[in-house]
Design an enzyme around this catalytic site. Structure first.
Site, PDB file in Angstrom:
ATOM      1  N   TYR A  32     -52.890 -15.630 -49.423  1.00 14.88           N
ATOM      2  CA  TYR A  32     -53.019 -14.493 -48.495  1.00 14.88           C
ATOM      3  C   TYR A  32     -51.642 -14.069 -47.988  1.00 14.88           C
ATOM      4  CZ  TYR A  32     -54.715 -11.979 -44.280  1.00 14.88           C
ATOM      5  OH  TYR A  32     -54.985 -11.051 -43.293  1.00 14.88           O
TER       6      TYR A  32
ATOM      7  N   LYS B 210     -49.764 -10.499 -48.909  1.00 18.33           N
ATOM      8  CA  LYS B 210     -49.391  -9.526 -47.878  1.00 18.33           C
ATOM      9  C   LYS B 210     -47.879  -9.295 -47.863  1.00 18.33           C
ATOM     10  CE  LYS B 210     -53.411  -8.513 -45.833  1.00 18.33           C
ATOM     11  NZ  LYS B 210     -53.939  -7.141 -45.674  1.00 18.33           N
TER      12      LYS B 210
ATOM     13  N   ARG C 116     -63.915 -17.355 -39.410  1.00 16.51           N
ATOM     14  CA  ARG C 116     -62.809 -17.307 -38.447  1.00 16.51           C
ATOM     15  C   ARG C 116     -63.287 -17.825 -37.098  1.00 16.51           C
ATOM     16  NH1 ARG C 116     -60.289 -11.430 -39.839  1.00 16.51           N
ATOM     17  NH2 ARG C 116     -62.378 -11.081 -40.688  1.00 16.51           N
TER      18      ARG C 116
ATOM     19  N   ASN D   4     -67.246 -18.224 -35.513  1.00 13.98           N
ATOM     20  CA  ASN D   4     -67.671 -19.631 -35.512  1.00 13.98           C
ATOM     21  C   ASN D   4     -68.036 -20.090 -34.108  1.00 13.98           C
ATOM     22  OD1 ASN D   4     -67.312 -20.027 -38.236  1.00 13.98           O
ATOM     23  ND2 ASN D   4     -65.857 -21.722 -38.028  1.00 13.98           N
TER      24      ASN D   4
ATOM     25  N   TYR E 190     -60.641 -27.470 -34.587  1.00 16.42           N
ATOM     26  CA  TYR E 190     -59.909 -28.140 -35.657  1.00 16.42           C
ATOM     27  C   TYR E 190     -58.632 -28.770 -35.084  1.00 16.42           C
ATOM     28  CZ  TYR E 190     -62.931 -25.207 -38.650  1.00 16.42           C
ATOM     29  OH  TYR E 190     -63.999 -24.590 -39.254  1.00 16.42           O
TER      30      TYR E 190
ATOM     31  N   ASP F 127     -56.398 -31.203 -32.737  1.00 20.83           N
ATOM     32  CA  ASP F 127     -56.592 -31.540 -31.313  1.00 20.83           C
ATOM     33  C   ASP F 127     -56.720 -30.269 -30.474  1.00 20.83           C
ATOM     34  OD1 ASP F 127     -54.021 -30.558 -31.233  1.00 20.83           O
ATOM     35  OD2 ASP F 127     -53.073 -32.442 -30.599  1.00 20.83           O
TER      36      ASP F 127
ATOM     37  N   GLN G 137     -53.004 -26.042 -31.116  1.00 15.98           N
ATOM     38  CA  GLN G 137     -52.437 -24.846 -31.766  1.00 15.98           C
ATOM     39  C   GLN G 137     -52.828 -23.616 -30.949  1.00 15.98           C
ATOM     40  OE1 GLN G 137     -55.036 -26.611 -32.862  1.00 15.98           O
ATOM     41  NE2 GLN G 137     -56.361 -25.504 -34.273  1.00 15.98           N
ATOM     42  N   THR G 138     -51.941 -22.624 -30.932  1.00 16.61           N
ATOM     43  CA  THR G 138     -52.204 -21.449 -30.100  1.00 16.61           C
ATOM     44  C   THR G 138     -52.455 -20.198 -30.949  1.00 16.61           C
ATOM     45  OG1 THR G 138     -49.893 -20.697 -29.931  1.00 16.61           O
ATOM     46  CG2 THR G 138     -50.642 -22.361 -28.325  1.00 16.61           C
TER      47      THR G 138
ATOM     48  N   ARG H  22     -48.853 -18.902 -32.384  1.00 12.93           N
ATOM     49  CA  ARG H  22     -48.810 -17.495 -32.812  1.00 12.93           C
ATOM     50  C   ARG H  22     -48.951 -16.601 -31.592  1.00 12.93           C
ATOM     51  NH1 ARG H  22     -53.116 -16.095 -36.912  1.00 12.93           N
ATOM     52  NH2 ARG H  22     -51.753 -17.150 -38.389  1.00 12.93           N
TER      53      ARG H  22
HETATM   54  P1  NAD Z   1     -63.032  -7.819 -43.355  1.00  9.21           P
HETATM   55  O1  NAD Z   1     -63.228  -8.868 -44.383  1.00  9.21           O
HETATM   56  O2  NAD Z   1     -64.172  -7.512 -42.435  1.00  9.21           O
HETATM   57  O3  NAD Z   1     -62.577  -6.446 -44.020  1.00  9.21           O
HETATM   58  C1  NAD Z   1     -61.934  -6.354 -45.264  1.00  9.21           C
HETATM   59  C2  NAD Z   1     -62.679  -5.331 -46.115  1.00  9.21           C
HETATM   60  O4  NAD Z   1     -61.976  -5.157 -47.353  1.00  9.21           O
HETATM   61  C3  NAD Z   1     -64.095  -5.783 -46.462  1.00  9.21           C
HETATM   62  O5  NAD Z   1     -65.028  -4.750 -46.181  1.00  9.21           O
HETATM   63  C4  NAD Z   1     -64.021  -6.090 -47.954  1.00  9.21           C
HETATM   64  O6  NAD Z   1     -65.267  -5.926 -48.615  1.00  9.21           O
HETATM   65  C5  NAD Z   1     -62.949  -5.108 -48.392  1.00  9.21           C
HETATM   66  N1  NAD Z   1     -62.300  -5.483 -49.658  1.00  9.21           N
HETATM   67  C6  NAD Z   1     -61.740  -6.686 -49.980  1.00  9.21           C
HETATM   68  N2  NAD Z   1     -61.276  -6.651 -51.234  1.00  9.21           N
HETATM   69  C7  NAD Z   1     -61.517  -5.398 -51.719  1.00  9.21           C
HETATM   70  C8  NAD Z   1     -61.277  -4.751 -52.958  1.00  9.21           C
HETATM   71  N3  NAD Z   1     -60.686  -5.393 -53.980  1.00  9.21           N
HETATM   72  N4  NAD Z   1     -61.655  -3.446 -53.107  1.00  9.21           N
HETATM   73  C9  NAD Z   1     -62.260  -2.790 -52.091  1.00  9.21           C
HETATM   74  N5  NAD Z   1     -62.527  -3.360 -50.888  1.00  9.21           N
HETATM   75  C10 NAD Z   1     -62.164  -4.655 -50.720  1.00  9.21           C
HETATM   76  O7  NAD Z   1     -61.732  -8.260 -42.505  1.00  9.21           O
HETATM   77  P2  NAD Z   1     -60.971  -7.520 -41.318  1.00  9.21           P
HETATM   78  O8  NAD Z   1     -60.722  -8.529 -40.275  1.00  9.21           O
HETATM   79  O9  NAD Z   1     -61.653  -6.253 -40.963  1.00  9.21           O
HETATM   80  O10 NAD Z   1     -59.572  -7.206 -42.021  1.00  9.21           O
HETATM   81  C11 NAD Z   1     -59.177  -5.891 -42.388  1.00  9.21           C
HETATM   82  C12 NAD Z   1     -57.699  -5.885 -42.747  1.00  9.21           C
HETATM   83  O11 NAD Z   1     -56.936  -6.251 -41.612  1.00  9.21           O
HETATM   84  C13 NAD Z   1     -57.333  -6.859 -43.862  1.00  9.21           C
HETATM   85  O12 NAD Z   1     -56.356  -6.268 -44.686  1.00  9.21           O
HETATM   86  C14 NAD Z   1     -56.723  -8.025 -43.117  1.00  9.21           C
HETATM   87  O13 NAD Z   1     -55.792  -8.720 -43.902  1.00  9.21           O
HETATM   88  C15 NAD Z   1     -56.075  -7.321 -41.939  1.00  9.21           C
HETATM   89  N6  NAD Z   1     -55.896  -8.230 -40.796  1.00  9.21           N
HETATM   90  C16 NAD Z   1     -56.958  -8.593 -40.011  1.00  9.21           C
HETATM   91  C17 NAD Z   1     -56.756  -9.454 -38.950  1.00  9.21           C
HETATM   92  C18 NAD Z   1     -57.862  -9.869 -38.015  1.00  9.21           C
HETATM   93  O14 NAD Z   1     -57.624 -10.687 -37.127  1.00  9.21           O
HETATM   94  N7  NAD Z   1     -59.070  -9.355 -38.107  1.00  9.21           N
HETATM   95  C19 NAD Z   1     -55.483  -9.985 -38.711  1.00  9.21           C
HETATM   96  C20 NAD Z   1     -54.444  -9.621 -39.550  1.00  9.21           C
HETATM   97  C21 NAD Z   1     -54.648  -8.730 -40.582  1.00  9.21           C
HETATM   98  N1  UDP Z   2     -60.398 -22.925 -35.731  1.00  7.83           N
HETATM   99  C1  UDP Z   2     -61.093 -23.917 -35.079  1.00  7.83           C
HETATM  100  N2  UDP Z   2     -62.436 -24.007 -35.296  1.00  7.83           N
HETATM  101  C2  UDP Z   2     -63.125 -23.157 -36.109  1.00  7.83           C
HETATM  102  C3  UDP Z   2     -62.401 -22.136 -36.754  1.00  7.83           C
HETATM  103  C4  UDP Z   2     -61.032 -22.048 -36.550  1.00  7.83           C
HETATM  104  O1  UDP Z   2     -60.522 -24.709 -34.326  1.00  7.83           O
HETATM  105  O2  UDP Z   2     -64.346 -23.301 -36.237  1.00  7.83           O
HETATM  106  C5  UDP Z   2     -58.953 -22.801 -35.470  1.00  7.83           C
HETATM  107  C6  UDP Z   2     -58.089 -22.728 -36.722  1.00  7.83           C
HETATM  108  O3  UDP Z   2     -57.765 -24.029 -37.166  1.00  7.83           O
HETATM  109  C7  UDP Z   2     -56.889 -21.948 -36.224  1.00  7.83           C
HETATM  110  C8  UDP Z   2     -57.472 -21.026 -35.165  1.00  7.83           C
HETATM  111  O4  UDP Z   2     -58.739 -21.561 -34.807  1.00  7.83           O
HETATM  112  O5  UDP Z   2     -55.974 -22.814 -35.601  1.00  7.83           O
HETATM  113  C9  UDP Z   2     -57.683 -19.589 -35.658  1.00  7.83           C
HETATM  114  O6  UDP Z   2     -58.374 -19.670 -36.858  1.00  7.83           O
HETATM  115  P1  UDP Z   2     -58.898 -18.422 -37.676  1.00  7.83           P
HETATM  116  O7  UDP Z   2     -59.698 -18.965 -38.821  1.00  7.83           O
HETATM  117  O8  UDP Z   2     -59.593 -17.472 -36.777  1.00  7.83           O
HETATM  118  O9  UDP Z   2     -57.627 -17.661 -38.251  1.00  7.83           O
HETATM  119  P2  UDP Z   2     -56.055 -17.923 -38.313  1.00  7.83           P
HETATM  120  O10 UDP Z   2     -55.524 -17.460 -37.006  1.00  7.83           O
HETATM  121  O11 UDP Z   2     -55.784 -19.384 -38.534  1.00  7.83           O
HETATM  122  O12 UDP Z   2     -55.619 -17.106 -39.453  1.00  7.83           O
END
Ligand code: NAD
Ligand code: UDP
Length: 309
Positions: A145, A149, A186, A190, A204, A206, A209-210, A275
């Site tokens: 991932y 990116k 995520r 969860n 996950y 102790d 992590q933030t 983070r």
């Molecule tokens: P999400 O999984 O709900 O949304 C991603 C969407 O992309 C889904 O609808 C999925 O079906 C679609 N997709 C994946 N691969 C595809 C492909 N090959 N062709 C067409 N569609 C495809 O997740 P989200 O949290 O809404 O994330 C959206 C974007 O934001 C992502 O690019 C993710 O990396 C970025 N992002 C999200 C977070 C967050 O905390 N939610 C943090 C950082 C970055």
């Molecule tokens: N995490 C956790 N319990 C869960 C799911 C996640 O303690 O059931 C923790 C994970 O190890 C990370 C943080 O929560 O430290 C955020 O996790 P997430 O999967 O949301 O995304 P990340 O920020 O790691 O990309």
């Protein structure tokens, strides 16, 4: 504007569709539904300014007619998917971003890349400013991932420099809200799912992590501000209120009224220790500031999940 949103049936993408339609734009949502769902956009079916296109963006993208902007969100984003579908993640970040940039070049459209705080990896600088290059393990579980990116950012800047495409890069920090999948894996779905079922929350490691959690309406506002700005260098958007995952679990148990407490589980490999976004650039360039408090955002999110658990 006529705006193409890849990943438009996902969690963030569907909220972006709502916002852009409310602002009067025409929206084409393209998605292969690998982690998204048409449930997230079913309320838009009758809207004449909205269209859903079922397509995998790793295959050549054809969009008839003019396109003014492309917001490229397509990519799975949950750490559980890094194990499950790593090759799809690498392909959508690389081939998918290349195809989406090709559409932007062909149509003369502005292009916004949804990047991530994961480009900083397990950061050695805290909080993270945009000029930090990061600390990523390229061959680790999260590498699929993070590196996809980072490649997406690199090819976006190359299309900007070589082809003159008008590009934007938003680095999104942890964002949550309604329409996340209960089974997403995520931390927010969860914990909220567990709390509403009266189960202990699976912390996950102790829990020291933030993370810093941003409500989805704040994020979407930052995305729209960046799209309509002139800024071509990356901008962090996230809520700088940082807490440990153990503290976060306690907040959710309190808000959901869950007496079941916490169950500690092993920490996944390469899980970032800290983070928090440095949002100086978002503040000064976009005039952006998060508006929704953690308690309010979580109350809304818990309300959404309550009927689905
Ligand atoms: P999400 O999984 O709900 O949304 C991603 C969407 O992309 C889904 O609808 C999925 O079906 C679609 N997709 C994946 N691969 C595809 C492909 N090959 N062709 C067409 N569609 C495809 O997740 P989200 O949290 O809404 O994330 C959206 C974007 O934001 C992502 O690019 C993710 O990396 C970025 N992002 C999200 C977070 C967050 O905390 N939610 C943090 C950082 C970055
Ligand atoms: N995490 C956790 N319990 C869960 C799911 C996640 O303690 O059931 C923790 C994970 O190890 C990370 C943080 O929560 O430290 C955020 O996790 P997430 O999967 O949301 O995304 P990340 O920020 O790691 O990309």
């Amino acid at each position: 504007m006529r705006i193409l949103i890849t990943g438009g049936a996902g969690f963030i993408g569907s909220h972006l569709c709502d916002r852009l339609l409310a602002d009067g734009h025409e929206v084409l949502a393209m998605d292969n539904l690998i982690t998204g769902s048409t449930d997230n956009i079913s309320h838009l079916a009758g809207n004449r300014r909205f269209k859903f296109i079922h397509h995998d963006v790793t295959d050549y993208i054809y969009v008839p007619g003019p396109v003014d902007a492309i917001m490229h969100l397509a990519s799975p984003a949950s750490p559980v998917d890094f194990d499950r579908i790593p090759i799809q993640i690498l392909k959508v970040g690389s081939l998918g971003t290349h195809n989406a940039l090709g559409v932007a070049k062909e149509k003369g459209a502005r292009f916004l890349l949804a990047s991530t705080s994961e480009v900083y990896g397990d950061p050695l600088i805290h909080p993270q400013p945009e000029n930090y290059w990061g600390n990523v393990n390229p061959i680790g579980i999260r590498g699929v991932y993070d590196e996809a990116k980072r490649f997406a950012e690199a090819i976006t800047m190359a299309y900007h420099r070589i082809h003159g495409v008008d590009t934007r890069i938003i680095r999104i920090f942890n964002t949550y809200g309604p329409r996340m999948r209960l089974s997403d894996g995520r931390v927010v779905p969860n914990f909220v799912g567990q709390a509403l079922r009266g189960e202990p929350l699976t912390v996950y490691g102790d829990g020291s992590q933030t993370r810093s959690f941003c409500f989805v309406s704040d994020l979407v506002d930052g995305m729209v501000r960046l799209l309509t700005s002139d800024e071509t260098m990356p901008v962090n958007v996230g809520n700088p209120t940082e807490l440990t995952i153990l503290e976060f679990a306690r907040v959710i148990n309190r808000l959901a009224g869950n007496p079941a407490g916490i169950a500690f589980k092993p920490l996944p490999a390469d899980d970032p220790h800290v983070r928090r976004p440095d949002i100086t650039r978002a503040r000064t360039i976009l005039g952006w500031e998060p508006q929704v408090s953690l308690d309010d955002g979580l109350a809304t999110t818990i309300g959404y999940f309550r009927s689905r658990v």
